[in-house]
Enzyme design. Structure first.
Site, PDB file in Angstrom:
ATOM      1  N   ARG A 175       0.944 -65.485 -10.642  1.00 26.09           N
ATOM      2  CA  ARG A 175       0.638 -64.440 -11.630  1.00 26.09           C
ATOM      3  C   ARG A 175      -0.232 -65.000 -12.744  1.00 26.09           C
ATOM      4  O   ARG A 175      -1.189 -64.355 -13.179  1.00 26.09           O
ATOM      5  CB  ARG A 175       1.925 -63.839 -12.219  1.00 26.09           C
ATOM      6  N   CYS A 176       0.078 -66.211 -13.198  1.00 21.63           N
ATOM      7  CA  CYS A 176      -0.708 -66.833 -14.257  1.00 21.63           C
ATOM      8  C   CYS A 176      -2.170 -66.999 -13.848  1.00 21.63           C
ATOM      9  O   CYS A 176      -3.068 -66.926 -14.695  1.00 21.63           O
ATOM     10  CB  CYS A 176      -0.142 -68.207 -14.599  1.00 21.63           C
TER      11      CYS A 176
END
Length: 422
Positions: free
Chosen positions: A411-412
């Site tokens: 996600r990052c």
């Protein structure tokens, strides 16, 4: 040697201009990445703390892992865009390019007027794409061999190896800005090191032909004096946001976002401000929980609560236009209340103290949903991955020995531009 990675639009159908993200789990159609570049090679042990790294990834393998990540997203039907491409394509106008270079040099804290002029000429000697790569990589002193260091500033600062610092955190594209609905928060990052990253998004959304005529709302601006980072911003559904009050995001920033969302009559009605521990392992809200399906979340056991959560809604009768209600409540209960369904929390590391600590350090709770019930995860978090499978979640597993050294997960490393509405 420069490696050009082309965006692949073959699965995207009609080009999607603008932005549309109203959930964490709607099918991913367009996403922004940054392929790790020479900025990783400019990390040294002495610079790790300054540049917010704990270790030095091996670039060759990190790129292979990142390419595997991008390939999975393409195979699943997403158009993959690259930050470095969009930034370069935003600078076709000569005047805009000069403004960009000037602002970049100023934000790199170059104080000498002579050095500013020398750097400007240096950057103008590159094509747009190579210039962006060089800015991201950092400029070493020896790259301006012909520059005569006669000013007091130049001589006092002669021992530091860089004229412009490298930007190794750029492959975490989630943080410098965040898509909410059809707009963005263009963030003011906590640290000077990362705040420079947001300049690329500023010029992309103002000048890139794909976005400049879309009237994209700004829910937050990089010129604010309080910090906000994208890893703290989660879209629970099309009316509810969760934002972390964290090591990197201030409560004052959340209020600013709320006021603009409500003032501009977005579809978001409730913002939940989660107060999370201030520590490296709990850096952002998405490092401690992420949504993997309509009714399932990955979580780090220590975030289950009870938590302090502030419910923020619009109230025009109050001076600041907001109604804020403090709650002490378990994570599961707060999610069930606002998602109006039974929620299952899937514990990172299975809740085992040792496994959870190790896999939390390697972002076991940080997954990227590419559709409801289907996520991308790191291979090294095998205990959490096994548990996700047991709960019926479809996994797309990417290699992760080097990317994980930056302390960020799938996600990052991604910023959705377009998700299908649920």
């Amino acid at each position: 040697m420069e490696t050009k990675v082309l965006s692949d639009n073959s699965h995207s159908g009609k080009l999607k201009k603008g932005l549309n993200v109203n959930s964490e789990i709607g099918r991913l159609k367009t996403v922004l990445l940054h392929r790790p570049g020479e900025e990783i090679e400019n990390l040294t042990p002495d610079l790790l703390n300054r540049l917010l790294f704990d270790d030095i990834p091996y670039l060759k393998i990190a790129r292979q892992e990142h390419d595997a990540f991008a390939d999975i997203l393409r195979r699943k039907g997403a158009e993959v865009l690259y930050l470095e491409d969009l930034a370069a394509e935003s600078l076709e106008d000569a005047e805009v390019k000069l403004q960009f270079i000037s602002q970049f040099i100023d934000e790199a804290k170059v104080e000498s007027d002579m050095l500013k002029e020398a750097l400007t000429e240096y950057f103008l000697g590159f094509s747009n794409r190579k210039m962006i790569n060089k800015m991201m990589a950092g400029v070493r002193k020896e790259e301006l061999n012909d520059y005569n260091r006669i000013s007091l500033y130049d001589q006092v600062n002669d021992s530091y190896p860089f004229l412009c610092d490298p930007m190794p955190n750029l492959y975490f594209t989630r943080d410098p800005f965040a898509t909410i609905g059809n707009g963005i928060t263009l963030n003011h990052m906590r640290t000077e090191t990362r705040n420079r990253e947001t300049i690329f998004a500023k010029y992309i959304f103002k000048n890139h032909p794909r976005f400049k005529d879309c009237n994209i709302p700004l829910w937050f601006d990089r010129d604010e004096d309080t910090s906000l980072e994208g890893g703290d911003e989660l879209i629970l559904n099309d009316t509810t946001l969760a934002i972390g009050i964290s090591q990197r995001t201030d409560s004052a920033s959340i209020e600013k976002v709320c006021k603009r969302l409500f003032l501009k009559k977005s579809n978001f009605k409730t913002i939940l401000a989660f107060q999370i521990p201030v520590s490296r392992a709990f850096m952002h809200l998405d490092t401690v929980f992420t949504m993997v399906d309509y009714d399932k979340f990955t979580v780090h056991p220590e975030i289950e609560g009870p938590l302090v959560v502030y419910e923020i809604t619009r109230n025009d009768s109050r001076a600041n236009g907001l109604n804020v209600v403090k709650q002490n409540i378990e994570l599961q209960k707060i999610l069930e209340k606002y998602l109006d369904r039974k929620i299952t929390l899937i514990r990172c590391g299975g809740g085992d103290r040792i496994h959870a600590a190790r896999e939390q350090w390697n972002d076991g709770s940080n997954t990227l949903a590419i559709a409801p019930g289907e996520v991308v995860v790191y291979s090294r978090n095998h205990v959490t991955n096994k548990l996700l499978k047991e709960y019926g979640i479809k996994l797309n597993i990417i290699p992760s020995s080097e990317l994980s050294r930056g302390r960020g997960g799938p996600r990052c490393m991604s910023m959705p531009f377009w998700r299908e509405d649920l």
